[in-house]
Design an enzyme around this catalytic site. Sequence first.
Site, PDB file in Angstrom:
ATOM      1  N   ASP A  74       0.863  -1.194   0.000  1.00 36.18           N
ATOM      2  CA  ASP A  74       0.000   0.000   0.000  1.00 36.18           C
ATOM      3  C   ASP A  74       0.890   1.232   0.000  1.00 36.18           C
ATOM      4  O   ASP A  74       1.914   1.250   0.687  1.00 36.18           O
ATOM      5  CB  ASP A  74      -0.889   0.000   1.263  1.00 36.18           C
ATOM      6  CG  ASP A  74      -2.137   0.869   1.116  1.00 36.18           C
ATOM      7  OD1 ASP A  74      -2.002   2.048   0.750  1.00 36.18           O
ATOM      8  OD2 ASP A  74      -3.237   0.371   1.383  1.00 36.18           O
ATOM      9  N   SER A 127       1.457   0.238  -6.144  1.00 35.10           N
ATOM     10  CA  SER A 127       1.269  -1.156  -6.538  1.00 35.10           C
ATOM     11  C   SER A 127       1.934  -1.515  -7.879  1.00 35.10           C
ATOM     12  O   SER A 127       2.638  -2.530  -7.966  1.00 35.10           O
ATOM     13  CB  SER A 127      -0.230  -1.464  -6.569  1.00 35.10           C
ATOM     14  OG  SER A 127      -0.460  -2.739  -7.059  1.00 35.10           O
ATOM     15  N   ASP A 144      -7.342  -5.527  -3.260  1.00 32.54           N
ATOM     16  CA  ASP A 144      -8.309  -4.600  -2.653  1.00 32.54           C
ATOM     17  C   ASP A 144      -7.709  -3.192  -2.647  1.00 32.54           C
ATOM     18  O   ASP A 144      -7.811  -2.460  -1.679  1.00 32.54           O
ATOM     19  CB  ASP A 144      -8.623  -5.075  -1.217  1.00 32.54           C
ATOM     20  CG  ASP A 144      -9.833  -4.376  -0.619  1.00 32.54           C
ATOM     21  OD1 ASP A 144     -10.646  -3.805  -1.375  1.00 32.54           O
ATOM     22  OD2 ASP A 144      -9.974  -4.417   0.619  1.00 32.54           O
ATOM     23  N   HIS A 147      -9.750   1.392  -6.758  1.00 33.23           N
ATOM     24  CA  HIS A 147     -10.925   0.858  -7.442  1.00 33.23           C
ATOM     25  C   HIS A 147     -11.304   1.665  -8.682  1.00 33.23           C
ATOM     26  O   HIS A 147     -12.368   1.460  -9.248  1.00 33.23           O
ATOM     27  CB  HIS A 147     -12.112   0.776  -6.477  1.00 33.23           C
ATOM     28  CG  HIS A 147     -11.948  -0.290  -5.432  1.00 33.23           C
ATOM     29  ND1 HIS A 147     -10.913  -1.195  -5.445  1.00 33.23           N
ATOM     30  CD2 HIS A 147     -12.686  -0.600  -4.337  1.00 33.23           C
ATOM     31  CE1 HIS A 147     -11.029  -2.015  -4.407  1.00 33.23           C
ATOM     32  NE2 HIS A 147     -12.097  -1.666  -3.715  1.00 33.23           N
ATOM     33  N   ASP A 173     -14.755  -6.139  -3.413  1.00 35.74           N
ATOM     34  CA  ASP A 173     -15.599  -5.103  -4.033  1.00 35.74           C
ATOM     35  C   ASP A 173     -15.950  -5.423  -5.483  1.00 35.74           C
ATOM     36  O   ASP A 173     -15.914  -4.546  -6.355  1.00 35.74           O
ATOM     37  CB  ASP A 173     -14.941  -3.721  -3.894  1.00 35.74           C
ATOM     38  CG  ASP A 173     -14.691  -3.369  -2.436  1.00 35.74           C
ATOM     39  OD1 ASP A 173     -15.650  -3.390  -1.653  1.00 35.74           O
ATOM     40  OD2 ASP A 173     -13.522  -3.127  -2.072  1.00 35.74           O
TER      41      ASP A 173
HETATM   42  N1  SAH Z   1      -8.182  -4.034   2.680  1.00 36.73           N
HETATM   43  C1  SAH Z   1      -8.549  -2.833   3.438  1.00 36.73           C
HETATM   44  C2  SAH Z   1      -9.123  -1.729   2.589  1.00 36.73           C
HETATM   45  C3  SAH Z   1      -8.238  -1.216   1.482  1.00 36.73           C
HETATM   46  S1  SAH Z   1      -8.738   0.381   0.907  1.00 36.73           S
HETATM   47  C4  SAH Z   1      -9.490  -3.210   4.568  1.00 36.73           C
HETATM   48  O1  SAH Z   1      -9.670  -4.394   4.867  1.00 36.73           O
HETATM   49  O2  SAH Z   1     -10.055  -2.302   5.185  1.00 36.73           O
HETATM   50  C5  SAH Z   1      -7.699   0.561  -0.498  1.00 36.73           C
HETATM   51  C6  SAH Z   1      -6.242   0.842  -0.200  1.00 36.73           C
HETATM   52  O3  SAH Z   1      -5.553   0.737  -1.425  1.00 36.73           O
HETATM   53  C7  SAH Z   1      -5.932   2.239   0.354  1.00 36.73           C
HETATM   54  O4  SAH Z   1      -5.276   2.142   1.592  1.00 36.73           O
HETATM   55  C8  SAH Z   1      -5.027   2.882  -0.710  1.00 36.73           C
HETATM   56  O5  SAH Z   1      -3.950   3.650  -0.183  1.00 36.73           O
HETATM   57  C9  SAH Z   1      -4.492   1.671  -1.439  1.00 36.73           C
HETATM   58  N2  SAH Z   1      -4.135   1.944  -2.831  1.00 36.73           N
HETATM   59  C10 SAH Z   1      -4.927   2.428  -3.807  1.00 36.73           C
HETATM   60  N3  SAH Z   1      -4.279   2.523  -4.964  1.00 36.73           N
HETATM   61  C11 SAH Z   1      -3.025   2.078  -4.733  1.00 36.73           C
HETATM   62  C12 SAH Z   1      -1.849   1.932  -5.541  1.00 36.73           C
HETATM   63  N4  SAH Z   1      -1.866   2.255  -6.828  1.00 36.73           N
HETATM   64  N5  SAH Z   1      -0.736   1.465  -4.956  1.00 36.73           N
HETATM   65  C13 SAH Z   1      -0.710   1.140  -3.646  1.00 36.73           C
HETATM   66  N6  SAH Z   1      -1.791   1.235  -2.837  1.00 36.73           N
HETATM   67  C14 SAH Z   1      -2.925   1.704  -3.369  1.00 36.73           C
HETATM   68 MG    MG Z   2     -12.502  -3.370  -0.278  1.00 34.61          MG
END
Ligand code: SAH
Ligand code: MG
Length: 215
Positions: A74, A127, A144, A147, A173
Amino acid sequence: MSDVAIDARRRALALATRGFMPAVEGDALWAAALEATAAVPAAPMLEVGSYCGRSTIWLGDVAERRDVVLFAVDHHRGSEENQAGWEHHDDTVVDDRVGMMDTLPFFRAAIHDAGVEGCVVAIVGRSPVVAANWNTPLSLLFIDGGHGELPARQDYTGWTPHVAVGGTLAIHDVFPDPADGGRPPYEQIFRPALESGRFELRSSTGSLRVLTRVG
Ligand code: SAH
Ligand code: MG
């Protein structure tokens, strides 16, 4: 729930952690990870999108049981939908010094309190950048992260080739009906995975889809 389940104290901690993983889906993710790590022994698991560590605790419990590593990727700056003004924004996770979200301190506290620091390895970065440098087969990949259309597609192309044959791809999701939520995880990850012929659907719980890599 079956009689085999996540440690009850950890489950309570997961549910008390900020995040977006409903209890039944967390339990299903836990069960999928337990199967995945039996099917592909000794290989690590990897989560894309940890936020404050809620889903990470369910997966970390499995990592400890199986004595494998869970990589938790993340950038901790939040997805588009987590930013100020959006539906899933929480202003208590903003770092006022930089004026951006920073969920890493919350993640770190959650992983410490759950007692899974020994098997959960945080990778703080974007990511696609991490994926482009990845070369280790995974027993379980849990997507996750972002989105939006582009992040979802990048997670599909960047990460799914690293799932070992017999291993598991879990996607959160996934909303086949647009009335229920945003489409990119469904259109950019779930559908392409099935249509590729490399993955078969194993189970569905809420918006969680669990697929097995078959080829
Ligand atoms: N799995 C978590 C929810 C994740 S929310 C739970 O159980 O509550 C989505 C996360 O993805 C966020 O923290 C965001 O910082 C991360 N995220 C979104 N796009 C990203 C990217 N391109 N690279 C790394 N992290 C990313
Ligand atoms: Mg989610």
